[in-house]
Design an enzyme around this catalytic site. Structure first.
Site, mmCIF file in Angstrom:
data_model
loop_
_atom_site.group_PDB
_atom_site.id
_atom_site.type_symbol
_atom_site.label_atom_id
_atom_site.label_comp_id
_atom_site.label_asym_id
_atom_site.label_seq_id
_atom_site.Cartn_x
_atom_site.Cartn_y
_atom_site.Cartn_z
ATOM 1 N N LYS A 1 -22.091 11.003 -9.258
ATOM 2 C CA LYS A 1 -21.330 10.814 -8.012
ATOM 3 C C LYS A 1 -21.874 9.593 -7.275
ATOM 4 O O LYS A 1 -23.088 9.371 -7.249
ATOM 5 C CB LYS A 1 -21.481 12.074 -7.154
ATOM 6 N N SER B 1 -15.581 17.179 -2.309
ATOM 7 C CA SER B 1 -15.646 15.738 -2.322
ATOM 8 C C SER B 1 -16.055 15.134 -3.666
ATOM 9 O O SER B 1 -15.813 13.948 -3.892
ATOM 10 C CB SER B 1 -16.621 15.251 -1.249
ATOM 11 N N SER C 1 -18.393 21.093 -2.115
ATOM 12 C CA SER C 1 -18.013 19.830 -2.757
ATOM 13 C C SER C 1 -18.300 19.732 -4.255
ATOM 14 O O SER C 1 -17.870 18.772 -4.894
ATOM 15 C CB SER C 1 -18.679 18.652 -2.050
#
Lengths: 94, 476
Positions: free
Chosen positions: B70, B145, B169
């Site tokens: 990420k 997210s 997330s």
């Protein structure tokens, strides 16, 4: 709960955000809705809550260790001079 | 086809790193133009690294295994953008602890994945750069997210990925993309090198399609780190070696969760999972978490408050974006931040500033912390009686682009089952439980006792032997 445009401007200033006129309006209405949501917390009886919330981060001995090289620290600086970050003048010479 | 296999099997069979990388690279070339999971794609470079490993004797738990990261986790020499204009050109000058550990174990990083700006959001639509599509249907969001990481694994472009989870997330996008996602116990994994959002809630965790892979990755990234004083000094079990199918457990279902509005197909899929447990010697009972309904209000005080403080560092001075024209230091800060941050980030910074401002601090932040404590206590009490607590991961299947974009509250409610777990600092896993009739993935969440990720993995393993969800391959 309502939140005025003046309050939004004040919070934006504290947040160091220079909002445009249309943004002020936009955030005023959205923040009102969000604050209504979080105000649900008032329903929770104080008697159920512990006196003081305590949570602490463990500490370590304060022993100096090598940190990043100045060159690396300045690598991403938007503006630099010699081995320093460059910023607008913040102290009035007079 | 190698991209369908588990990393564990590829390791066991000693497949050459370059062959593994090539299989995923081909898959990426085919699907990435449609899905757009990556902000920075370094597959080509990764292939060269894999090639160099071919001639070496395998060493390390993830030798030659590709992994996606990420874009809020620092890798030295690459940009860490947080999918924000603010950090678009920020080049990391050090490795996060999790990255150092991955490199030590021989993993090969293939790219940095798209996310909601600064991890604030539940659909990856708040990325300042572009939308990431759901690997099962391009008209739907991948969740967020950590949407890029979840989508990349869900599309078999990579076998493993790392995300971060502050309120759901990792788990919610895992559920939306049909993969496994695990949020470890608070303190299990070092956050050194993770861009901070809400420090009392943030945790890095793994994505994978096979339980064994997730166990292996968790094992690699876990452990105490002097550079993150909140990381716990507890032993890291050999999660992958210990893995065994296990369903003989006491399982609790919070009655408060079931009173929420839940999509019919999600509910059916959840009931099917409960039936599997009951048929396999689990004792399933109803439990109560009386104050769980306040988790969302508590979260939307604590998370923005901490975010407003953490994001104060983006001031246009030391790194990141800087506005062009300014007459003084105040204008430099204010214009830089107005131009550099997107709407959701600004909303949360202002909300956080408001609840922390004088006169409101006690009423909002103080109260929220006290109720957080109460919710945590209720979870801990419930987990004295049951081994795990289960729920759907998200009340709905993936939603369409734009559906919740201009309604922050409806977006926030997409995390109704996941946020309370961060407040309670417990571990939880999302596992694929089925599909809607339209072919969109659905997930189930299993919450465990602090530092007992093993039980979550064991139950996930038992489930996948019964329902091999990894056999479904996305085709868009």
């Amino acid at each position: 709960m309502s939140i005025t445009k003046e309050e939004v401007v004040k919070i934006a200033k504290l947040s160091r955000l220079e909002l445009k006129e249309d943004e002020v309006e936009f955030f005023a209405s959205q923040m009102k809705n969000i604050l209504e949501l979080v105000n649900k917390l008032n329903e929770v009886s104080e008697s159920l809550l512990e006196e003081e919330y305590t949570s602490s981060t463990p500490l370590r001995e304060d022993e100096p260790e090598p940190s990043l090289d100045v060159e690396k620290v300045l690598l991403n600086a938007p503006s630099k001079r010699l081995n320093m970050f460059e910023v607008p003048k913040i102290v009035d010479a007079n | 086809m190698l991209y369908k296999e588990s990393a564990s099997k590829l390791l066991e069979e000693k497949v050459k790193p370059s062959e593994i990388l090539e299989a995923f690279l081909r898959r990426k070339e085919e699907l990435e133009p449609k899905i757009r999971a990556y902000v920075t794609d370094i597959y080509e470079k990764a292939y060269d690294s894999a090639k160099a490993l071919d001639s070496q004797t395998p060493k390390g738990k993830l030798f030659g295994i590709p992994i996606a990261i990420k874009d809020n986790i620092n890798i030295e020499g690459y940009t860490t953008t947080c999918s924000s204009k603010m950090l678009q050109n920020y080049v990391s000058v050090y490795d996060a602890t999790v990255i150092r550990k991955l490199k030590q174990e021989g993993a090969i990083i293939v790219g940095k994945t798209n996310m909601d700006e600064f991890a604030m959001g539940s659909s990856t639509e708040y990325s300042a750069f572009f939308q990431t599509k759901n690997p099962w249907n391009l008209d739907f969001v991948p969740g967020g997210s950590s949407g890029g990481s979840a989508a990349s694994v869900g599309a078999n472009m990579v076998p493993l990925a790392l995300g971060s989870d502050t309120g759901g997330s990792i788990r919610q996008p895992a559920s939306f993309c049909g993969v496994i996602g695990l949020k470890p116990t608070y303190g299990r994994v070092s956050r050194y090198g993770l861009v901070a959002f809400a420090s009392s809630l943030d945790q890095i965790g793994p994505f994978g399609r096979y339980t064994k892979d997730v166990a292996l990755l968790l094992e690699v990234i876990s452990g105490h780190d002097p550079k993150d004083s909140t990381s716990a000094n507890v032993e890291v079990p050999a999660f992958s070696k210990n893995l065994k199918p296990r369903t003989e457990l006491k399982v609790g279902i919070p009655k408060e969760f079931m009173s929420y509005k839940i999509d019919k197909e999600v509910e059916e899929s959840f009931k099917n999972f409960v039936k599997f447990l009951e048929d396999n010697k689990a004792t399933v009972k109803e439990i109560s978490l009386p104050h769980i309904e306040y988790a969302i209000p508590v979260y939307y005080i604590i998370a923005p408050a901490e975010a407003s403080s953490n994001l104060a560092r983006f001031d246009g001075v030391r790194y990141g974006y800087r506005t062009k024209d300014f007459k003084d230091i105040f204008e430099l800060y204010a214009k830089t931040r107005d131009e550099g941050f997107g709407p959701e980030v600004k909303r949360r910074i202002m909300l956080g500033t408001y609840v922390l401002s004088s006169g409101y601090y006690e009423a909002y932040y103080g109260k929220a912390l006290a109720v957080k404590n109460l919710i945590k206590k209720e979870f801990l009490d419930a987990l004295k009686d049951v081994d795990v607590i289960i729920s759907p991961t998200s009340p709905t299947p993936p939603f369409r682009f734009g559906e919740k974009l201009n309604d922050p509250i409806s977006m926030y409610l997409s995390d109704i089952f996941t946020v309370s777990v961060n407040l309670a600092e417990l571990p939880a896993i999302s596992i694929p439980s089925g599909f809607t009739k339209n072919g969109l993935p659905i997930g189930v969440q299993i919450i465990g006792r602090a530092f007992d990720e093993q039980t979550l993995l064991d139950l996930s393993y038992a489930w996948e032997l019964n329902y091999p969800h990894y056999d479904y391959i996305s085709n868009v």
